[in-house]
Design a protein around this motif. Structure first.
Motif, PDB file in Angstrom:
ATOM      1  N   MET A  51      30.005  68.139 -19.450  1.00  0.00           N
ATOM      2  CA  MET A  51      30.779  68.587 -18.503  1.00  0.00           C
ATOM      3  C   MET A  51      30.984  70.303 -18.532  1.00  0.00           C
ATOM      4  O   MET A  51      31.221  70.709 -19.701  1.00  0.00           O
ATOM      5  N   GLU A  52      31.063  70.868 -17.321  1.00  0.00           N
ATOM      6  CA  GLU A  52      31.414  72.307 -17.626  1.00  0.00           C
ATOM      7  C   GLU A  52      32.924  72.666 -17.262  1.00  0.00           C
ATOM      8  O   GLU A  52      33.341  71.767 -16.708  1.00  0.00           O
ATOM      9  N   VAL A  53      33.213  73.727 -17.819  1.00  0.00           N
ATOM     10  CA  VAL A  53      34.771  74.105 -17.334  1.00  0.00           C
ATOM     11  C   VAL A  53      34.734  74.357 -16.000  1.00  0.00           C
ATOM     12  O   VAL A  53      36.012  73.901 -15.443  1.00  0.00           O
ATOM     13  N   SER A  54      33.687  74.724 -15.163  1.00  0.00           N
ATOM     14  CA  SER A  54      34.123  75.038 -13.891  1.00  0.00           C
ATOM     15  C   SER A  54      34.406  73.821 -13.216  1.00  0.00           C
ATOM     16  O   SER A  54      34.937  73.828 -12.086  1.00  0.00           O
ATOM     17  N   SER A  55      33.986  72.560 -13.732  1.00  0.00           N
ATOM     18  CA  SER A  55      34.402  71.473 -12.986  1.00  0.00           C
ATOM     19  C   SER A  55      35.750  71.120 -12.987  1.00  0.00           C
ATOM     20  O   SER A  55      36.283  70.099 -12.363  1.00  0.00           O
ATOM     21  N   ILE A  56      36.428  71.653 -14.038  1.00  0.00           N
ATOM     22  CA  ILE A  56      38.067  71.231 -14.110  1.00  0.00           C
ATOM     23  C   ILE A  56      38.642  72.399 -13.389  1.00  0.00           C
ATOM     24  O   ILE A  56      39.836  72.211 -13.214  1.00  0.00           O
ATOM     25  N   THR A  57      38.302  73.634 -13.243  1.00  0.00           N
ATOM     26  CA  THR A  57      38.970  74.793 -12.438  1.00  0.00           C
ATOM     27  C   THR A  57      38.589  74.820 -11.120  1.00  0.00           C
ATOM     28  O   THR A  57      39.097  74.832 -10.204  1.00  0.00           O
ATOM     29  N   GLY A  58      37.103  74.899 -10.931  1.00  0.00           N
ATOM     30  CA  GLY A  58      36.565  74.887  -9.567  1.00  0.00           C
ATOM     31  C   GLY A  58      37.079  76.244  -8.961  1.00  0.00           C
ATOM     32  O   GLY A  58      37.346  77.122  -9.706  1.00  0.00           O
ATOM     33  N   PRO A  59      36.802  76.472  -7.618  1.00  0.00           N
ATOM     34  CA  PRO A  59      36.810  77.828  -7.116  1.00  0.00           C
ATOM     35  C   PRO A  59      38.364  78.056  -6.651  1.00  0.00           C
ATOM     36  O   PRO A  59      38.962  79.144  -6.295  1.00  0.00           O
ATOM     37  N   PRO A  83      38.161  81.739 -16.607  1.00  0.00           N
ATOM     38  CA  PRO A  83      39.346  80.834 -16.359  1.00  0.00           C
ATOM     39  C   PRO A  83      40.520  81.247 -17.293  1.00  0.00           C
ATOM     40  O   PRO A  83      41.571  81.211 -16.426  1.00  0.00           O
ATOM     41  N   TRP A  84      40.205  81.537 -18.417  1.00  0.00           N
ATOM     42  CA  TRP A  84      41.378  82.051 -19.204  1.00  0.00           C
ATOM     43  C   TRP A  84      42.011  83.278 -18.840  1.00  0.00           C
ATOM     44  O   TRP A  84      43.037  83.379 -19.138  1.00  0.00           O
ATOM     45  N   LEU A  85      40.939  84.157 -18.309  1.00  0.00           N
ATOM     46  CA  LEU A  85      41.471  85.487 -17.917  1.00  0.00           C
ATOM     47  C   LEU A  85      42.000  85.311 -16.795  1.00  0.00           C
ATOM     48  O   LEU A  85      43.227  86.335 -16.515  1.00  0.00           O
ATOM     49  N   LEU A  86      42.191  84.353 -15.799  1.00  0.00           N
ATOM     50  CA  LEU A  86      42.660  84.107 -14.609  1.00  0.00           C
ATOM     51  C   LEU A  86      44.248  83.880 -15.203  1.00  0.00           C
ATOM     52  O   LEU A  86      45.134  84.225 -14.208  1.00  0.00           O
ATOM     53  N   VAL A  87      44.139  82.794 -16.040  1.00  0.00           N
ATOM     54  CA  VAL A  87      45.583  82.544 -16.754  1.00  0.00           C
ATOM     55  C   VAL A  87      46.419  83.628 -17.063  1.00  0.00           C
ATOM     56  O   VAL A  87      47.462  83.698 -16.693  1.00  0.00           O
ATOM     57  N   MET A  88      45.675  84.627 -17.869  1.00  0.00           N
ATOM     58  CA  MET A  88      46.140  85.911 -18.138  1.00  0.00           C
ATOM     59  C   MET A  88      46.710  86.671 -16.948  1.00  0.00           C
ATOM     60  O   MET A  88      47.766  87.403 -17.011  1.00  0.00           O
ATOM     61  N   PHE A  89      45.971  86.687 -15.828  1.00  0.00           N
ATOM     62  CA  PHE A  89      46.160  87.580 -14.685  1.00  0.00           C
ATOM     63  C   PHE A  89      47.626  86.959 -14.113  1.00  0.00           C
ATOM     64  O   PHE A  89      48.633  87.728 -13.603  1.00  0.00           O
ATOM     65  N   LEU A 144      43.296  73.588 -18.591  1.00  0.00           N
ATOM     66  CA  LEU A 144      42.200  74.317 -19.426  1.00  0.00           C
ATOM     67  C   LEU A 144      42.276  73.930 -21.054  1.00  0.00           C
ATOM     68  O   LEU A 144      41.302  73.450 -21.659  1.00  0.00           O
ATOM     69  N   TYR A 145      43.416  73.843 -21.530  1.00  0.00           N
ATOM     70  CA  TYR A 145      43.794  73.515 -22.876  1.00  0.00           C
ATOM     71  C   TYR A 145      43.294  72.159 -23.273  1.00  0.00           C
ATOM     72  O   TYR A 145      42.633  71.840 -24.149  1.00  0.00           O
ATOM     73  N   PHE A 146      43.694  71.238 -22.406  1.00  0.00           N
ATOM     74  CA  PHE A 146      43.323  69.582 -22.594  1.00  0.00           C
ATOM     75  C   PHE A 146      41.693  69.253 -22.252  1.00  0.00           C
ATOM     76  O   PHE A 146      41.223  68.566 -22.771  1.00  0.00           O
ATOM     77  N   PHE A 147      41.567  70.065 -21.359  1.00  0.00           N
ATOM     78  CA  PHE A 147      39.743  70.012 -21.280  1.00  0.00           C
ATOM     79  C   PHE A 147      39.017  70.638 -22.360  1.00  0.00           C
ATOM     80  O   PHE A 147      38.118  69.887 -22.952  1.00  0.00           O
ATOM     81  N   GLU A 148      39.344  71.823 -23.123  1.00  0.00           N
ATOM     82  CA  GLU A 148      38.864  72.367 -24.142  1.00  0.00           C
ATOM     83  C   GLU A 148      38.843  71.445 -25.301  1.00  0.00           C
ATOM     84  O   GLU A 148      37.803  71.299 -26.001  1.00  0.00           O
ATOM     85  N   THR A 149      40.160  71.070 -25.564  1.00  0.00           N
ATOM     86  CA  THR A 149      40.395  70.293 -26.708  1.00  0.00           C
ATOM     87  C   THR A 149      39.681  68.809 -26.852  1.00  0.00           C
ATOM     88  O   THR A 149      39.263  68.478 -27.809  1.00  0.00           O
ATOM     89  N   PHE A 178      37.166  76.342 -26.282  1.00  0.00           N
ATOM     90  CA  PHE A 178      35.866  77.223 -26.145  1.00  0.00           C
ATOM     91  C   PHE A 178      34.419  76.463 -26.953  1.00  0.00           C
ATOM     92  O   PHE A 178      33.555  76.989 -27.153  1.00  0.00           O
ATOM     93  N   CYS A 179      34.614  75.111 -27.013  1.00  0.00           N
ATOM     94  CA  CYS A 179      33.595  74.664 -27.614  1.00  0.00           C
ATOM     95  C   CYS A 179      32.742  73.533 -26.543  1.00  0.00           C
ATOM     96  O   CYS A 179      32.034  72.779 -26.709  1.00  0.00           O
ATOM     97  N   GLY A 180      33.162  73.838 -25.333  1.00  0.00           N
ATOM     98  CA  GLY A 180      32.592  72.935 -24.284  1.00  0.00           C
ATOM     99  C   GLY A 180      31.153  73.742 -24.133  1.00  0.00           C
ATOM    100  O   GLY A 180      30.719  74.425 -24.689  1.00  0.00           O
ATOM    101  N   THR A 181      30.518  72.873 -23.056  1.00  0.00           N
ATOM    102  CA  THR A 181      28.979  73.359 -22.653  1.00  0.00           C
ATOM    103  C   THR A 181      29.178  74.549 -22.025  1.00  0.00           C
ATOM    104  O   THR A 181      30.266  74.833 -21.184  1.00  0.00           O
ATOM    105  N   ALA A 182      28.351  75.555 -22.000  1.00  0.00           N
ATOM    106  CA  ALA A 182      28.326  76.907 -21.627  1.00  0.00           C
ATOM    107  C   ALA A 182      28.135  76.738 -19.964  1.00  0.00           C
ATOM    108  O   ALA A 182      27.710  75.675 -19.429  1.00  0.00           O
TER     109      ALA A 182
END
Length: 233
Positions: free
Chosen positions: A1-9, A89-95, A217-222, A228-232
């Motif tokens: 699974m990619e992180v884009s699937s959890i955040t989307g556009p 996605p994490w940079l968006l959180v920071m934004f 993002l946190y629950f997806f990553e963990t 940051f160990c998910g698929t690129a």
């Protein structure tokens, strides 16, 4: 699974909605600037629509350019065997957090563009109102706006012309509803809500979005075995 699937556009669209509260104060007066003169054959709806179309075209082109520049300039960076776009996605959180705590007001603004923008707008005013609205919309990204240029920087992180264009197009679409309302009733809206109230609403929305997106993002990553160990992407 990619992180884009959890955040989307949707984060880019939400970023547009949140920052539109700030943009309304800067871009809203343009409604008066491009309004057709009394007796003009052009309707205000036509001019306003062309203005918004011009904005979206400009954002999309800038996003594609930024994504292309990011692909060339940042493509060599490899962190944890992932491209930098992996951390967008994490940079968006920071934004969102920066907006929530009003740190965005310290973002650098290319003020040198303001005189150029004013000259171009003055020349555009001499054109027929529909064309003037379109050109002013295309020029809108030149406004000295810290959050807007921060979003342009985030588009660099997509490292793809197509994704960069999509990112800024969705951001522009997020700003559209409020700006459309402001343009439709600028004189009534101008004094209806105080700048302090607008700032509080914007900061509250930004904080809520930052918390929701950050938790997802946190629950997806963990869940992928560690941050940051998910698929690129």
């Amino acid at each position: 699974m990619e992180v884009s699937s959890i955040t989307g556009p949707w984060p880019a669209f939400i970023a547009g909605m949140v920052t539109s509260l700030h943009c309304a104060g800067m871009c809203g007066p343009l409604a008066c600037y491009i309004a057709p003169k009394p007796g003009s054959a052009s309707s205000f709806a036509t001019v306003a629509s062309l203005y918004q179309i011009g904005r979206l075209i400009s954002y999309t082109l800038i996003g594609g350019l930024a994504g292309g520049l990011g692909m060339v300039a940042l493509g060599w960076v490899d962190i944890y065997q992932h491209s930098l776009s992996r951390f967008l996605p994490w940079l968006l959180v920071m934004f969102f957090l920066l907006v929530a705590f009003r740190i965005d007001k310290y973002f650098p603004k290319p003020a040198f563009l303001t005189p150029l923008l004013m000259r171009l707008q003055q020349r555009a005013q001499a054109l027929p109102r529909p064309l003037s609205g379109l050109l002013v919309g295309i020029l809108t990204p030149l406004l000295p706006c810290g959050p807007l240029y921060a979003v342009f920087g985030l588009a660099l992180m997509t490292q793809s012309p197509i994704r960069g264009a999509e990112f800024l197009l969705l951001f522009g679409l997020g700003t559209l509803p409020l700006l459309w309302v402001v343009q439709a009733a600028f004189s009534r809206w101008q004094g209806a809500i105080s700048p302090v109230a607008i700032s509080r609403i914007q900061r509250g929305l930004a904080l809520i979005v930052a918390v929701i997106l950050g938790l997802r993002l946190y629950f997806f990553e963990t869940g992928q075995g560690g941050l940051f160990c998910g698929t690129a992407m």
